[in-house]
Design a protein around this motif. Sequence first.
Motif, mmCIF file in Angstrom:
data_model
loop_
_atom_site.group_PDB
_atom_site.id
_atom_site.type_symbol
_atom_site.label_atom_id
_atom_site.label_comp_id
_atom_site.label_asym_id
_atom_site.label_seq_id
_atom_site.Cartn_x
_atom_site.Cartn_y
_atom_site.Cartn_z
ATOM 1 N N ASP A 80 9.291 -32.124 83.247
ATOM 2 C CA ASP A 80 10.053 -33.300 83.677
ATOM 3 C C ASP A 80 11.328 -33.481 82.862
ATOM 4 O O ASP A 80 12.332 -33.987 83.376
ATOM 5 C CB ASP A 80 9.181 -34.564 83.559
ATOM 6 N N ASP A 81 11.285 -33.079 81.596
ATOM 7 C CA ASP A 81 12.431 -33.301 80.701
ATOM 8 C C ASP A 81 12.583 -32.113 79.759
ATOM 9 O O ASP A 81 12.085 -32.127 78.620
ATOM 10 C CB ASP A 81 12.222 -34.586 79.894
ATOM 11 N N PRO A 82 13.255 -31.049 80.192
ATOM 12 C CA PRO A 82 13.429 -29.859 79.348
ATOM 13 C C PRO A 82 14.167 -30.131 78.035
ATOM 14 O O PRO A 82 14.099 -29.304 77.120
ATOM 15 C CB PRO A 82 14.231 -28.909 80.245
ATOM 16 N N SER A 83 14.860 -31.268 77.937
ATOM 17 C CA SER A 83 15.548 -31.567 76.675
ATOM 18 C C SER A 83 14.552 -31.775 75.527
ATOM 19 O O SER A 83 14.945 -31.798 74.355
ATOM 20 C CB SER A 83 16.429 -32.817 76.829
ATOM 21 N N LEU A 84 13.268 -31.923 75.856
ATOM 22 C CA LEU A 84 12.238 -32.069 74.827
ATOM 23 C C LEU A 84 11.809 -30.734 74.221
ATOM 24 O O LEU A 84 11.040 -30.713 73.262
ATOM 25 C CB LEU A 84 11.003 -32.769 75.406
ATOM 26 N N ILE A 85 12.298 -29.627 74.760
ATOM 27 C CA ILE A 85 11.816 -28.328 74.289
ATOM 28 C C ILE A 85 12.109 -28.096 72.805
ATOM 29 O O ILE A 85 11.238 -27.586 72.082
ATOM 30 C CB ILE A 85 12.354 -27.199 75.190
#
Length: 417
Positions: free
Chosen positions: A279-284
């Motif tokens: 849902d939110d790849p910026s959390l990788i």
Amino acid sequence: MLRPQAKAIDLNGKPDLKDPDLYLHEQHHEAFRRLRAEEPVYWNPEADGPGFWAVTRYDDIEAVSKNPKLFSSAKHNGGHRIFNENEIGGNDTDASMISMDPPAHAGYRRMVTPGFVPKRISNMEERIRARVTRLLDAMPKTGEAEFISAVAAALPIEVLAELFGVPESDGPKLFEWSNATVGEDDPELRVSDEYMQKCIMEMAGYAAGLWQQRLETPGDDLISMLAHSKIGGEAMNFPTYIGTFILLVVAGNETTRNSISGGLLALSENPGERQKLLDDPSLIPSAVQEIVRWVSPVLHMRRTATEDTELRGQKIRKGDKVVMWYASGNRDEAQWADPYRFDVARYAAPGVPAQIGFGVGQHFCLGSRLAELQLTILFEELLRRFPDINVSGPIRRLRSNFIYGIKEMPVSYTPEG
């Protein structure tokens, strides 16, 4: 350089942290939980040695790591493993920087540091992404694969080959030698003492050839840096170069490989956390830090007390071995309210304690930024292309008290159309 196998000992119900089977059967986290609560600085007898102090709390690991004058890494004091490096038969290499103290350590570390500065690492991003893309392109169209050989082992070895300035076709040799070097307690990897000696001799011969080539034709690779750098006007001696080469081979792939595989296993076991990343790849990037904390691919590092001292009320004598258990410190309840929860968003919040999977203090892993970059790119591309990839069967772990690794891991996924 034939390292002794660990021998288990009956400790009347107390954990033997030296026993590789404790980690093979994934019983170590409960053992560490008990020790942090009851005996955070714990005396662990040995069947074939004098015993050692086990340091299990985060703050104590930091304190020991940051005091090299009192807690030595030097080879002549025993080195960085539970066994004594200076007592190993056939060990004709000098210490690498991981088994040095200041000021010698700083000088040798400076030789390699230019290979890991931020600008150089960022310049590798495009090539790493291309490698990841190629590896994922090659994933079987059947929707089933063995993930270690297909991806987790292949990527860091290819990156290591680039750092060394050698062909990617040399990767399998580097991979085999790395396995043999850390696999002294795994019967599949240490087939025999003769096989181990053969791997060490092959690796030394290969390293020697590279040394001579770079002396004659230098480049901007790590081997050239080692061959041409000087400390106090003197070049690195050849035995120290061999020790450093072995260190780079192991450090250059073991942590990254086992973080990749352990990270995918954690995402498979925690589908809600995987969905957060979808849902939110910026959390990788946060997930990468959590993966290293969760997996703790390097289980321990050892120091030796250089004088009598005390830690949490335990009297440590000069010459005692002191073993810092990163796998325990990374789940210390005093640092995290919920250390046994895998949380990909944990490091998106400010003020969260740093994971110590890359070590602490002067020996903090030089390649940590490169490892993080590989992990970030790998999970970005993997989850984008195979969002349902999942561990689909039993895994096989490395038998080791040093590296928390996975040798085989089947996965299933929906192939791209």
